[in-house]
Write an enzyme that holds these catalytic residues in place. Sequence first.
Site, PDB file in Angstrom:
ATOM      1  N   ASP A  36       0.846  -1.222  -0.044  1.00  0.00           N
ATOM      2  CA  ASP A  36       0.110  -0.018  -0.025  1.00  0.00           C
ATOM      3  C   ASP A  36       0.833   1.213   0.031  1.00  0.00           C
ATOM      4  OD1 ASP A  36       1.034  -0.110   2.538  1.00  0.00           O
ATOM      5  OD2 ASP A  36      -1.032   0.248   3.519  1.00  0.00           O
ATOM      6  N   HIS A 241      21.428   2.085 -19.322  1.00  0.00           N
ATOM      7  CA  HIS A 241      20.468   2.388 -18.513  1.00  0.00           C
ATOM      8  C   HIS A 241      20.936   1.631 -16.959  1.00  0.00           C
ATOM      9  CE1 HIS A 241      17.472   4.408 -21.606  1.00  0.00           C
ATOM     10  NE2 HIS A 241      18.728   4.930 -21.407  1.00  0.00           N
ATOM     11  N   ASP A 258      25.637   9.652 -15.323  1.00  0.00           N
ATOM     12  CA  ASP A 258      24.795  10.080 -16.069  1.00  0.00           C
ATOM     13  C   ASP A 258      23.578  10.605 -14.930  1.00  0.00           C
ATOM     14  OD1 ASP A 258      22.764  10.972 -17.608  1.00  0.00           O
ATOM     15  OD2 ASP A 258      22.976   9.430 -19.101  1.00  0.00           O
ATOM     16  N   ASP A 270      20.293  17.107 -17.523  1.00  0.00           N
ATOM     17  CA  ASP A 270      20.575  15.766 -17.935  1.00  0.00           C
ATOM     18  C   ASP A 270      22.065  15.807 -18.486  1.00  0.00           C
ATOM     19  OD1 ASP A 270      20.893  13.318 -19.015  1.00  0.00           O
ATOM     20  OD2 ASP A 270      19.201  13.195 -20.190  1.00  0.00           O
ATOM     21  N   HIS A 349      23.277   4.442 -29.852  1.00  0.00           N
ATOM     22  CA  HIS A 349      22.158   5.342 -29.569  1.00  0.00           C
ATOM     23  C   HIS A 349      22.246   6.479 -30.454  1.00  0.00           C
ATOM     24  CE1 HIS A 349      24.700   7.957 -26.917  1.00  0.00           C
ATOM     25  NE2 HIS A 349      24.828   6.915 -26.288  1.00  0.00           N
ATOM     26  N   HIS A 353      18.366  14.147 -27.428  1.00  0.00           N
ATOM     27  CA  HIS A 353      16.742  14.249 -27.285  1.00  0.00           C
ATOM     28  C   HIS A 353      16.527  15.325 -26.748  1.00  0.00           C
ATOM     29  CE1 HIS A 353      17.521  13.564 -23.007  1.00  0.00           C
ATOM     30  NE2 HIS A 353      18.128  12.799 -23.209  1.00  0.00           N
ATOM     31  N   HIS A 360      13.066  13.155 -21.530  1.00  0.00           N
ATOM     32  CA  HIS A 360      13.321  12.866 -22.725  1.00  0.00           C
ATOM     33  C   HIS A 360      11.838  13.656 -23.361  1.00  0.00           C
ATOM     34  CE1 HIS A 360      15.449   8.891 -22.572  1.00  0.00           C
ATOM     35  NE2 HIS A 360      16.083   9.985 -22.306  1.00  0.00           N
ATOM     36  N   GLU A 383      24.923  14.188 -26.697  1.00  0.00           N
ATOM     37  CA  GLU A 383      25.569  13.215 -26.013  1.00  0.00           C
ATOM     38  C   GLU A 383      26.168  12.106 -26.893  1.00  0.00           C
ATOM     39  OE1 GLU A 383      22.805  10.809 -23.743  1.00  0.00           O
ATOM     40  OE2 GLU A 383      21.072  11.991 -24.549  1.00  0.00           O
ATOM     41  N   TYR A 387      31.164   2.671 -26.411  1.00  0.00           N
ATOM     42  CA  TYR A 387      31.017   1.644 -25.530  1.00  0.00           C
ATOM     43  C   TYR A 387      31.534   0.455 -26.190  1.00  0.00           C
ATOM     44  CZ  TYR A 387      27.584   5.296 -24.663  1.00  0.00           C
ATOM     45  OH  TYR A 387      26.957   6.319 -24.533  1.00  0.00           O
ATOM     46  N   ARG A 411      30.864   8.446 -22.333  1.00  0.00           N
ATOM     47  CA  ARG A 411      29.938   9.241 -22.757  1.00  0.00           C
ATOM     48  C   ARG A 411      29.966  11.022 -22.400  1.00  0.00           C
ATOM     49  NH1 ARG A 411      25.674   6.616 -21.683  1.00  0.00           N
ATOM     50  NH2 ARG A 411      24.733   7.433 -20.256  1.00  0.00           N
ATOM     51  N   GLU A 413      27.796  14.449 -22.183  1.00  0.00           N
ATOM     52  CA  GLU A 413      26.292  14.902 -22.625  1.00  0.00           C
ATOM     53  C   GLU A 413      26.159  16.363 -21.884  1.00  0.00           C
ATOM     54  OE1 GLU A 413      23.176  12.674 -20.495  1.00  0.00           O
ATOM     55  OE2 GLU A 413      21.883  13.593 -21.943  1.00  0.00           O
TER      56      GLU A 413
HETATM   57 CA    CA Z   1      21.422  11.286 -19.704  1.00  0.00          CA
END
Ligand code: CA
Length: 440
Positions: A36, A241, A258, A270, A349, A353, A360, A383, A387, A411, A413
């Site tokens: 709950d 991710h 990130d 971001d 990728h 974005h 996003h 970004e 990899y 990366r 970004e």
């Molecule tokens: Ca990001």
Amino acid sequence: MIDLSTYRKRRERFYAQFEGGAAIIPAASLVTHHADCEHRFRQDSDFWYLTGFDEPDAVALLLPFRPEGERFVLFVQPEDPSLEIWHGSRFGIEGAVREFGADVAHPIEEFSGRIGNYLEGCESIAFRVGRHPKYEDIVLGAWAAQLDLSARRGGAASSLVAPCPLLHQLRLRKEPEELERMRLAARISAEAHELAREAIRPGMNERDVQALIEKHFLEQGARGPAYGSIVAAGENACILHYTANNAPLNAGDLLLIDAGCSLEDYYNADITRTFPVDGSFSSEQRVLYEIVFAAQKAAISSVYPGNNADGVHQAALRVLVEGLLGLGLLVGDIDEVIERGLYRHLYMHRTGHWLGLDVHDVGAYRLGEQPKNLEPGMVLTVEPGLYISDRLPIPEGQPEIDDCWKGIGIRIEDDVLVTEKGAEVFTNAAVSSLEQIEKK
Ligand code: CA
């Protein structure tokens, strides 16, 4: 915080473009976390954009076909001290009018009984089907009843349309007030990355770094992280991710972070940075970092009105592929490698974005076959990354990867505003050049 007059202006812009119509925009509901217990409330961004009202279980009606003074109706949870003592105070019916400028407000329980009357006389109904199960049957039922009676009443709405193309087109171009908020989110987030850069040492855990970053977000008055912070040491950085954030930081590895904050009014940043855990890059890490850095610079230089998101991606991609060809991690003709996607096991990728109330953010990238041109006021992330792992199959004709490269994930970004002249980078305060990173 954004002034309430801003929300009114947005509604007026929406009315002007949806004359004759009636839009039904529901708020978000609470979502169960487990048993709950509920997740922390997160307002629906479309609803928020038009109302600034931060409670669950509400619906906004925007009725441009009605005369002024009858166009903005809010259905909200009524005041209820016995529930508010558990869940926090509510503005209630009177508060919705007094504080949020609703022309009329009703208890949400009355939505199904009243919606039919409110829709009477509109030419078109805007409601996003498939997203709001609580209200969908009620809205469709009200429209069906209108159609059933149309012969006698002399008309009914002739179409049900999605509000998103119009609304998301408005959200895509940020207003000056929004840009101020996004600059603030960017500043706080950049500071957090700087704190992380200075603090990281071998022997720490990814979670220690997450704590440090999110602590700064909260201390600076943000709601918290805008999305699950990614703190990925070593080869964890090759999982795009990754959010487990529970591995040790080892000397010799890179740490990819990130993370960005979300402000009280939901504007987000971001940012990604990649740092060596012990302060210096190995030769393989260094050369790959320089390629990603150069790709990002090329991509940011290609952010200007008239270019498009794909153009920004292609600018980064060309530098990445050129660099990988130079290192022998890819082979062949650069145009062919790009055209046939022979790099995708190393860069899988897109380069960015839209960014706004959603991380996003909404807004089309294409209109049919045509990519959407960048215009001043749009904000996007830039970004690029690399990899290097053998998780994905190597495309035919491309070389095996030598062990010395494996497990390196990088990366960089930044959050970039399209301006009349080109680009404004919101997140420069988080350093990213190799020299600045190694100087610590
Ligand atoms: Ca990001």
